[in-house]
Design an enzyme around this catalytic site. Structure first.
Site, short mmCIF file in Angstrom:
data_model
loop_
_atom_site.label_atom_id
_atom_site.label_comp_id
_atom_site.label_asym_id
_atom_site.label_seq_id
_atom_site.Cartn_x
_atom_site.Cartn_y
_atom_site.Cartn_z
N ARG A 21 -20.57 76.85 8.93
CA ARG A 21 -21.00 77.85 9.90
C ARG A 21 -19.88 78.05 10.91
O ARG A 21 -19.27 77.09 11.38
CB ARG A 21 -22.29 77.41 10.63
CG ARG A 21 -23.54 77.43 9.74
CD ARG A 21 -23.95 78.85 9.37
NE ARG A 21 -25.15 78.90 8.56
CZ ARG A 21 -25.18 78.99 7.24
NH1 ARG A 21 -24.05 79.01 6.57
NH2 ARG A 21 -26.34 79.06 6.60
N GLU B 72 -19.64 87.07 12.87
CA GLU B 72 -19.57 87.85 11.63
C GLU B 72 -20.33 89.17 11.76
O GLU B 72 -21.41 89.20 12.38
CB GLU B 72 -20.17 87.04 10.47
CG GLU B 72 -19.35 85.80 10.14
CD GLU B 72 -19.94 85.03 8.95
OE1 GLU B 72 -20.73 85.61 8.18
OE2 GLU B 72 -19.60 83.85 8.80
N THR C 100 -16.33 76.06 5.65
CA THR C 100 -17.16 76.92 4.80
C THR C 100 -18.64 76.76 5.17
O THR C 100 -19.50 77.19 4.42
CB THR C 100 -16.98 76.54 3.31
OG1 THR C 100 -17.30 75.16 3.14
CG2 THR C 100 -15.55 76.79 2.86
N HIS D 119 -16.96 85.19 3.84
CA HIS D 119 -18.22 84.44 3.64
C HIS D 119 -18.66 84.54 2.18
O HIS D 119 -19.77 84.99 1.87
CB HIS D 119 -19.30 84.97 4.58
CG HIS D 119 -20.39 83.96 4.83
ND1 HIS D 119 -21.10 83.91 6.01
CD2 HIS D 119 -20.91 82.96 4.05
CE1 HIS D 119 -21.99 82.93 5.95
NE2 HIS D 119 -21.89 82.34 4.77
N ILE D 120 -17.82 84.05 1.29
CA ILE D 120 -18.11 84.15 -0.14
C ILE D 120 -18.37 82.78 -0.78
O ILE D 120 -18.34 82.65 -2.00
CB ILE D 120 -16.97 84.86 -0.90
CG1 ILE D 120 -15.62 84.15 -0.69
CG2 ILE D 120 -16.89 86.32 -0.49
CD1 ILE D 120 -14.50 84.66 -1.57
N GLY D 121 -18.64 81.77 0.04
CA GLY D 121 -18.88 80.44 -0.50
C GLY D 121 -19.95 80.41 -1.57
O GLY D 121 -19.85 79.69 -2.56
#
Length: 339
Positions: A252, A281, A250, A299-301
């Site tokens: 890079r 991305e 989570t 990418h919703i961390g």
């Protein structure tokens, strides 16, 4: 001794601020009240040329992790650009050394996404060994025939070794959560944590990264992206992992050699992976999407309303401190560039 190349003075009146992405409505409203703000209500990512144009015309740029700001862009920025107030904690997308040479201050928003990102990491730590993605697909496909003693068997969490690479704020938050699931926490970090901290998290220091990789049943990455950590997990290190182990990322996408990861998954050496970040991305390799036990998240961390609002408030505070002639509270120290 007087400074030979002093930075230009802070502009009088409202600073001209360009925000590269759409932020929370309350944040944008406050920015519009306090600053001469140019917002991005359509949330279309700015092109490189658009960023260059903005940097030649504004006092403050508010970028996000999707905006790559290299030395050439900084060197062609207008003399009035004195602050890059980043929305987010990571700053590897900004050439900090080039900004320091131009006496452009850099700020970030540390701490606000710690718990949110740790929660998403835990979703992978739990979900991959328990094959959550496969189970969800089975039900949605209409092919589930009911409970069976040998159906969709996963791996138990209790007693397994969770290897944490990077024991900063997020790594510590993951360790705190992992204890409740009966995981044995081992970690690798540039420096060993104080004994009191280790005791609080029930964490054990492993001084050699290869040793941690080989020991972990689940490996989770929480280190910054630097030249030293790029492709940290390569083919050699995936080969060190236990057969049937899992990896969670989570942090890079570039921390992982993606081809090496895919090879380890396709060979069956790894049970699965939980990914919230990718090297290219928003492109995600189709082989990852097709694998039955790879959790692919967009990418919703940090994607909680509370966290995004708090990050925006930090951006505003940093700009206001700077505009008032004070050191911004979240200024990134240029002495740490490359360190």
């Amino acid at each position: 001794m007087a400074e030979t190349n002093p930075a230009p003075s802070i502009p009088a009146g409202k600073p001209k601020v360009v925000v590269t992405r759409h932020l929370m409505p309350s944040v944008e409203s406050r920015m519009s009240e306090l600053f001469d703000a140019t917002l991005n209500p359509n949330d279309v990512p700015m092109t490189r040329d658009g960023l260059v144009a903005a940097m030649q015309d504004c006092d403050v740029l508010v970028p996000t992790v999707t905006d790559r700001i290299d030395a050439e862009m900084i060197n062609t920025a207008g003399e009035q650009l004195r602050l890059i107030a980043n929305f987010g904690a990571g700053t590897e997308h900004i050439d900090l050394a080039a900004a320091a040479k131009r006496k452009i201050k850099i700020t970030n928003t540390p701490g606000v996404f710690t718990d949110d990102t740790a929660d998403i990491a835990m979703a992978g730590i739990i979900g991959v060994p328990r094959r959550i993605r496969e189970g969800t697909h089975l039900v949605r496909s209409g092919e589930w025939t009911g409970w069976a003693p040998s159906g969709l068997l996963g791996r138990k969490l209790g007693g397994k070794v969770l290897g944490i690479v990077g024991m900063g704020r997020i790594g510590q938050a993951v360790a705190h959560r992992a204890r409740a699931f009966g995981l044995e926490v081992a970690y690798y970090n540039r420096k060993q944590m104080p004994r009191a901290v280790e005791s609080m998290f029930g964490a054990r220091f492993v001084a050699d990264l290869d040793a941690l990789v080989a020991e972990a049943d689940i490996l989770t990455l929480h280190c910054p992206l630097t030249e030293e950590t790029r492709a940290l997990m390569d083919a050699r290190r995936f080969g060190l992992m236990k057969p049937g182990a899992s990896i969670i990322n989570t942090a890079r996408g570039e921390l992982i050699d993606q081809e090496a990861l895919i090879a380890a998954l396709q060979s069956g050496h790894l049970l699965g992976a939980g990914l919230d970040v990718y090297p290219d991305e928003p492109s995600v390799d189709g082989r990852l999407i097709e694998h039955p036990n790879v959790m692919t998240l967009p990418h919703i961390g940090s994607a909680t309303a509370e966290g995004r609002e708090a990050s925006g408030e930090k951006v505003i505070a940093n700009i206001r401190f700077w505009a008032d002639g004070h050191r911004p509270p979240d200024q990134v120290l240029t002495a740490l560039v490359g360190g």
